[in-house]
Design an enzyme around this catalytic site. Structure first.
Site, mmCIF file in Angstrom:
data_model
loop_
_atom_site.group_PDB
_atom_site.id
_atom_site.type_symbol
_atom_site.label_atom_id
_atom_site.label_comp_id
_atom_site.label_asym_id
_atom_site.label_seq_id
_atom_site.Cartn_x
_atom_site.Cartn_y
_atom_site.Cartn_z
ATOM 1 N N SER A 1 0.823 -1.219 0.000
ATOM 2 C CA SER A 1 0.000 0.000 0.000
ATOM 3 C C SER A 1 0.851 1.261 0.000
ATOM 4 O O SER A 1 0.354 2.356 -0.133
ATOM 5 C CB SER A 1 -0.912 0.009 1.224
ATOM 6 O OG SER A 1 -0.139 0.091 2.394
ATOM 7 N N ASN A 2 2.143 1.095 0.179
ATOM 8 C CA ASN A 2 3.030 2.253 0.189
ATOM 9 C C ASN A 2 3.669 2.500 -1.162
ATOM 10 O O ASN A 2 4.321 3.504 -1.370
ATOM 11 C CB ASN A 2 4.163 2.016 1.196
ATOM 12 C CG ASN A 2 3.836 2.664 2.529
ATOM 13 O OD1 ASN A 2 3.015 3.567 2.576
ATOM 14 N ND2 ASN A 2 4.470 2.206 3.569
ATOM 15 N N ASN B 1 6.058 9.626 11.840
ATOM 16 C CA ASN B 1 5.394 9.671 13.148
ATOM 17 C C ASN B 1 5.995 10.739 14.052
ATOM 18 O O ASN B 1 7.139 11.163 13.876
ATOM 19 C CB ASN B 1 5.450 8.291 13.815
ATOM 20 C CG ASN B 1 6.872 7.909 14.184
ATOM 21 O OD1 ASN B 1 7.370 8.300 15.231
ATOM 22 N ND2 ASN B 1 7.549 7.180 13.305
ATOM 23 N N CYS C 1 -0.698 8.523 7.356
ATOM 24 C CA CYS C 1 -1.066 8.411 5.939
ATOM 25 C C CYS C 1 -1.967 7.211 5.675
ATOM 26 O O CYS C 1 -2.768 7.221 4.751
ATOM 27 C CB CYS C 1 0.174 8.320 5.062
ATOM 28 S SG CYS C 1 1.044 9.894 4.948
ATOM 29 N N CYS D 1 17.192 23.731 22.501
ATOM 30 C CA CYS D 1 18.136 24.612 21.793
ATOM 31 C C CYS D 1 18.208 25.997 22.422
ATOM 32 O O CYS D 1 18.875 26.888 21.908
ATOM 33 C CB CYS D 1 17.791 24.696 20.298
ATOM 34 S SG CYS D 1 16.460 25.841 19.891
ATOM 35 N N CYS E 1 -45.441 1.874 9.848
ATOM 36 C CA CYS E 1 -46.018 3.133 10.320
ATOM 37 C C CYS E 1 -47.435 2.827 10.775
ATOM 38 O O CYS E 1 -47.773 1.668 11.008
ATOM 39 C CB CYS E 1 -45.990 4.196 9.237
ATOM 40 S SG CYS E 1 -47.097 3.826 7.875
HETATM 41 ZN ZN LIG Z 1 14.360 24.889 19.968
#
Ligand SMILES: [Zn+2]
Lengths: 412, 99
Positions: free
Chosen positions: A115-116, A175, A232, A292, A369
């Site tokens: 499927s990929n 992911n 996906c 960071c 009904c």
């Molecule tokens: Zn950062």
């Protein structure tokens, strides 16, 4: 009798296929999971020049003043690591190899899935294991480029050691947990990270950790709640969208390798196949970023599956929120169908999926009904909407029931 | 007097607002100025069909949604406190993770 023979023949063929598959695996054994990446570093020998064959091969690039001989030599002496060999990673690898990047590392744990294949264009051409097909491709495309396949899952244990050996990293994963892991590993090793992603008809691209620009955590300090993440395989994707984004990732990597400014540092490219490309100005590197920033609290790789509350894979985690009494097996359901027991089946998929396949219509739906008039109109209306389900009106409705079956039934 | 805004939802965020990507809206001018914080409340009350927690959590957008004001990251403009201007283009993008 004939049926039995056919079944036996089928079984024999199945066995034959298995045997052939086994032999094929013997010829192209899957690369073993590498315990150490120490010996995997390619010999990029920092050659200062190009030979005549290389000059001929890259001539169209070489005559661009922005690249020239010096740019091409830089490409030749560069190492690029691609994490994820799916819809983004495959096209990126092709263009990087063709452009003359000296060494390309490819990391993927997934076996290639059928499927990929609409996204993994290169893998479709060459079989089913990364090593065999990518190596073949590279030999054909550019025998000068060395390609190192790593058939492994990137983890907190191996990421630093692996990434340290490369100059530029491409995030082509599928992911959230791996995206945070990759971000942190690139910050800790000081490598620029060219990040791409795609879903449905949309793609996104940005370069993290370059020239004062932000990192993934600067933009997304907290991981998204797992229930808001669509992969996906659930959300769908048009193969050419990751193809476009993967190609742009390669282009950004090529510019980085040549020392040219990337277009998407501190800037995010949004691509919508139904509208257009758009570029967004992003925040700079955040002072208080935990990885960071000025005083980072994360100084080594952590447990990313725990941090994200989700597995580092795009596979279905398998929801389990109901008690065992509230669920049945397909065998039990098949039995219910066979016995024609009273029940109604509600298929909660999208209409587009109903067009692909459906379980057999469970039973008949009876419509009633008061007098058997509205119920006939209801059957007509439902026939238009409930494709393939048998519908019947009960003639005479509740009045008829009271008259012929149950005299105590109220009549109004 | 009123405030006209162009809202856009993408990356899957549009699935929370009736699968419609573009919304042209008009907010009544009140005595208070409209901020992005106020707009989020308005979206919660007027656009979010169901499960608002998939869009708004803890008084802001949920983690994984990026907010843009006229093609710039809202972080550059004061996030929730940004004062909306007439004809602003506000985009909510859900980050994609697939590949
Ligand atoms: Zn950062």
């Amino acid at each position: 009798m004939e049926n039995q023979e056919l079944k036996a023949a089928l079984k024999a063929k199945d066995a034959e296929i298995e045997e052939l598959k086994r032999q094929l695996r013997g010829k192209n054994p899957l690369p073993a999971i590498r315990k150490s990446t120490e010996d995997e570093l390619p010999s990029v020998n920092s050659e200062p020049t190009l030979d005549n064959e290389e000059i001929a091969r890259y001539s169209r690039q070489l005559i661009l003043p922005e690249l020239g001989i010096s740019g091409q030599v830089k490409l030749k002496n560069s190492r690029v690591l691609i994490i994820g060999c799916g819809g983004l990673g495959c096209p990126a690898a092709i263009y990087l190899a063709a452009a003359g990047i000296g060494c390309i590392g490819l990391v993927d744990f997934d076996e290639v899935e059928l499927s990929n294949l609409h996204r993994q264009i290169e893998l479709r051409l060459h079989g089913y294991c990364i090593k065999a097909c990518v190596s073949n491709l590279f030999i054909r495309l550019n025998s000068r480029a060395s390609c190192i396949p790593y058939h492994l899952a990137l983890t907190s244990e191996n990421a630093y050691q692996l990434i340290e050996k490369y100059d530029i990293v491409l995030d082509a994963t599928d992911n959230v947990a791996t995206r945070y892991l990759l971000n942190d590993a690139c910050i800790l090793t000081g490598k620029p990270l060219v990040s791409g992603s795609a879903l449905r008809f949309e793609g996104q691209l940005t370069v993290y950790n370059h020239n004062g620009g932000p990192c993934y955590r600067c933009l997304y300090p907290k991981p998204p709640p797992p229930e808001t993440v669509t992969n996906c395989s659930d959300g769908g994707v048009v193969g050419v969208v990751p193809g476009i984004i993967g190609g742009l990732q390669a282009l950004e990597a090529i510019k980085l390798a040549c020392g040219l400014p990337p277009s998407f540092s501190q800037s995010l490219l949004l691509f919508d196949a139904f509208s257009t490309f758009r570029t967004i100005k992003l925040r700079p590197k955040q002072r208080n970023c935990v990885i960071c920033g000025e005083s980072p609290s994360i100084t080594k790789l952590i447990d990313y599956e725990q941090f994200c509350g989700a597995k580092a894979t795009d596979k279905d985690a398998g929801l389990n929120v109901l008690g065992s009494k509230e669920r049945i097996s397909v065998q039990e359901y098949a039995e219910i169908l066979q016995k024609k027991s009273d029940h109604m089946l509600i298929d909660v998929r999208q209409a587009v999926e109903m067009d692909i396949c459906q379980l057999p219509a469970p039973a008949i739906i009876f419509v009633v009904c008061r007098r058997g008039n509205d119920s006939q109109l209801a059957v007509q209306e439902l026939q238009k909407r409930l494709n393939g389900i048998q519908l019947k009106d009960i003639r005479g409705g509740l009045h008829a029931w009271a008259k012929h079956i149950d005299n105590n039934f109220p009549v109004y | 007097m009123s405030l006209n805004l162009k809202l856009e939802f993408s990356g899957g965020a549009e699935l929370l607002v009736n699968k419609v990507k573009n919304h042209d809206i008009t907010l009544p001018i009140s005595s208070k100025l409209w901020t992005l914080r106020g707009l989020l409340d308005w979206i919660k009350d007027n656009l979010l069909a169901e499960r608002p927690e998939l869009f708004i959590q803890g008084g802001s957008v949920r983690p994984g949604i990026l907010v843009l004001v006229n093609d710039a990251d809202w972080e550059l403009l004061g996030e929730l406190e940004y004062e909306l201007q007439d004809n602003d283009h506000i985009v909510f993008i859900s980050t994609l993770h697939g590949g």
